[in-house]
Design an enzyme around this catalytic site. Structure first.
Site, short mmCIF file in Angstrom:
data_model
loop_
_atom_site.label_atom_id
_atom_site.label_comp_id
_atom_site.label_asym_id
_atom_site.label_seq_id
_atom_site.Cartn_x
_atom_site.Cartn_y
_atom_site.Cartn_z
N LYS A 176 0.86 -1.18 0.00
CA LYS A 176 0.00 0.00 0.00
C LYS A 176 0.90 1.23 0.00
O LYS A 176 1.46 1.62 1.01
CB LYS A 176 -0.91 0.02 1.23
CG LYS A 176 -2.09 0.93 1.00
CD LYS A 176 -2.35 2.01 2.02
CE LYS A 176 -1.42 3.06 2.40
NZ LYS A 176 -1.40 4.29 1.62
N PRO A 177 1.06 1.87 -1.18
CA PRO A 177 1.92 3.05 -1.24
C PRO A 177 1.22 4.27 -0.65
O PRO A 177 0.00 4.26 -0.47
CB PRO A 177 2.17 3.23 -2.74
CG PRO A 177 0.98 2.63 -3.40
CD PRO A 177 0.46 1.54 -2.48
N GLY A 230 6.86 5.00 8.26
CA GLY A 230 6.04 6.19 8.37
C GLY A 230 6.19 6.80 9.75
O GLY A 230 7.21 6.60 10.41
N GLU A 252 9.80 1.21 10.69
CA GLU A 252 10.77 2.28 10.41
C GLU A 252 10.04 3.59 10.64
O GLU A 252 9.26 4.03 9.79
CB GLU A 252 11.28 2.18 8.97
CG GLU A 252 12.03 0.89 8.66
CD GLU A 252 13.41 0.83 9.29
OE1 GLU A 252 13.87 1.85 9.85
OE2 GLU A 252 14.02 -0.25 9.25
N ARG A 280 18.72 17.45 2.43
CA ARG A 280 18.38 16.36 1.50
C ARG A 280 16.87 16.16 1.58
O ARG A 280 16.30 16.12 2.68
CB ARG A 280 19.11 15.08 1.91
CG ARG A 280 19.01 13.98 0.88
CD ARG A 280 19.99 12.87 1.20
NE ARG A 280 19.57 12.10 2.35
CZ ARG A 280 19.13 10.84 2.31
NH1 ARG A 280 19.08 10.20 1.17
NH2 ARG A 280 18.77 10.22 3.40
N CYS A 286 13.36 11.00 7.50
CA CYS A 286 13.40 10.55 8.89
C CYS A 286 14.80 10.74 9.45
O CYS A 286 14.98 10.88 10.65
CB CYS A 286 12.99 9.09 8.96
SG CYS A 286 13.93 8.06 7.84
N GLU A 383 9.46 16.26 14.90
CA GLU A 383 10.11 16.17 13.58
C GLU A 383 9.76 17.43 12.80
O GLU A 383 8.57 17.71 12.60
CB GLU A 383 9.56 14.97 12.82
CG GLU A 383 10.35 13.72 12.98
CD GLU A 383 9.91 12.65 11.98
OE1 GLU A 383 8.70 12.35 11.90
OE2 GLU A 383 10.78 12.12 11.28
#
Ligand code: NAP
Length: 482
Positions: A176-177, A230, A252, A280, A286, A383
């Site tokens: 599932k993209p 994600g 991840e 970048r 992440c 983040e």
């Protein structure tokens, strides 16, 4: 080129529309323009994809490792042959500059080559038990059907980092993209189909209702593994769902990387490393350096030089060859970045450069350096996912480590120093899965990528990457001499 990219679901070796015929749009973040519409999988489509993966599992597990290796190697060659298409597609749907998109094609394709090499290196062992009465046979089996859920920030690499080791190990899968960037995954799947991946091994279900469509798969007893890349927030929820059938998981998740610059560092090299570690992917990584923690004796020099480098960058649509910094992924992300900057400024930070959205089309944000950021500013704890570098200072090594570790995240840290003993102390003291010493990027297909603490579970890439898709089976055998 866009016309050649498939826009359907891929289930059991067939491209097809969703069961309802519904679609969702994909946009270019540099312009807001609609690029394509893609089939929107339903719960029934998700179930059909898992049916196909489950049906193919037994036969796929029995294929020769060399056959799986050759398929991956052919896919590696095919992706590189179409490198320009992949790069342009990623730039269009995700926003990164073309040069970076080309870099991701190389990086993403390398997982196909690395795991084509690892597919034939899976082994076991045979030993006499210590008392000599039995023999111990240990071998590896594919885990079984997997579900992969991937993010939008590295549309090719986040897919190949899961798909390649699963193919190598003999697992089938449902992918599932991300809704924002499904096109790159669909092109990759077409390439895998063209090099001869058998029907059912890989099934793809883009959907605008991620939770609704994937939840029944996670609780389906035929599914044996969930690998998710994600946010930590979504990862926690998926882990809770996975507990129901004690599903194997790889997670991840998010990061809050510290970037430490010691007094003995080459400050110019640290600034160049900071540009890469921070900018970048426009900071939407992440692994992005989130907190610059600099020794008080070099902090002014570092901030001045970093701000000068940031000011010199060309901000513009990624598809323009001279662009060095593209747009953020959407309006919401840009608003979040700007709120963090405003919160830091309201708490006393100085905006050395940037600090504003770039006016005009697209979701561009000016590269930003902040100094004097207070320890409780939100920007040091969340983040950022944008081109903003908050700088704080430290007194001594112990203080630096304490500040660096004061986060629930533990993905990666960066250290600039010329002291060899200190690099070793840092590799023992910093609570992260990865550490860069005098480098601004650590990602490498031959290395184990992953985090500790709330940055995740498991490793992708390296020798460790294929283990995520293998179960260890032990067979006790009666004494052959009895
Ligand atoms: P996200 O919102 O967590 O989404 C990631 C994927 O999960 C997307 O495919 C998303 O689908 C799906 N998803 C969202 N809610 C779901 C649910 N309830 N059930 C099942 N699937 C669900 O993260 P993102 O914004 O795409 O990516 C950025 C995050 O990824 C950052 O936190 C970043 O640090 C992390 N990341 C980590 C790594 C790593 O290797 N550690 C690498 C890259 C990115 P939709 O697209 O439909 O929302």
């Amino acid at each position: 080129m866009l016309e050649a990219v498939p826009a359907g679901l891929y289930i059991g070796g067939q491209w097809r529309p969703s069961e309802t015929g519904n679609t969702f749009p994909v946009h270019d973040p540099a312009t807001g323009r609609e690029l394509a519409v893609v089939a929107d999988a339903t719960v029934a489509d998700g179930a059909a994809a898992l049916d196909a993966a489950a049906a193919a599992q037994k036969g796929w597990a029995r294929t020769a490792p060399r056959e799986r290796a050759e398929l991956l190697r052919a896919a590696f060659d095919a992706v590189l042959t179409r490198a320009d298409d992949f790069a342009l597609l990623m730039t269009l749907e995700m926003g990164k500059p073309l040069a970076e998109a080309r870099g991701e094609v190389t990086y993403g394709a390398e997982f196909l080559r690395w795991f084509s090499e690892e597919a034939v290196r899976v082994s076991g062992r045979y030993a006499a038990a210590p008392d000599g009465k039995t023999r111990l046979l240990v071998h590896k089996r594919p885990v079984g059907p997997c579900l992969f859920i991937t993010p939008w920030n590295f549309p090719l690499a986040m897919a190949t980092r899961k798909i390649a080791p699963a193919i190598a190990a003999g697992c089938t899968m449902v992918v599932k993209p991300a809704t924002l960037t499904p096109l790159t995954t669909l092109l990759l799947v077409q390439v895998l189909e063209q090099v001869g991946l058998p029907p059912g091994v890989l099934n793809v279900i883009p959907t605008s209702r991620a939770g609704l469509v994937t939840a029944p798969l996670i609780t389906d007893p035929r599914l044996r593994k969930l690998s998710f890349t994600g946010s930590t927030e979504v990862g926690r929820r998926l882990l809770a769902d996975s507990a129901q059938q004690v599903l194997r998981t790889s997670m991840e998740l998010g990061g809050n990387a510290p970037f430490l610059v010691f007094a003995d560092a080459d400050v110019d090299a640290a600034v160049e490393g900071a540009i890469v570690a921070k900018l970048r992917n426009m900071g939407e990584a992440c692994t992005a350096a989130n907190r610059f923690i600099v020794h008080e004796s070099v902090a002014d020099e570092f901030a001045t030089k970093l701000a000068a480098r940031m000011r010199s960058l060309v901000v513009g649509p990624g598809s323009e060859e001279d662009s060095q910094l593209g747009p953020l992924i959407d309006q919401e992300s840009r608003d979040k970045v700007h709120n963090l900057v405003q919160d830091a400024a309201a708490n006393g930070a100085t905006i050395v450069t940037g600090g504003q959205p770039v006016p005009g089309n697209g979701y561009f944000y000016a590269p930003t350096v902040l100094t004097g950021v207070s320890a409780d500013a939100r920007i040091l704890h969340e983040e950022i996912f944008g081109p903003v570098a908050p700088i704080t200072t430290f007194r001594d090594e112990e203080h630096a480590v304490e500040v660096a570790n004061s986060t629930e995240y533990g993905l990666v840290a960066y250290v600039y120093t010329r002291d060899t003993a200190r690099t070793l102390r840092m590799s023992e003291e910093l609570e992260t899965g990865m550490l860069g010493i005098n480098v601004g990027v650590v990602s490498n297909p031959a290395a184990p990528f992953g985090g500790v603490k709330q940055s995740g579970l498991g490793r992708e890439g390296g020798f460790e990457g294929i283990d995520e898709y293998l179960e260890t089976r032990y067979v006790g055998v009666a004494d052959p001499y009895a």
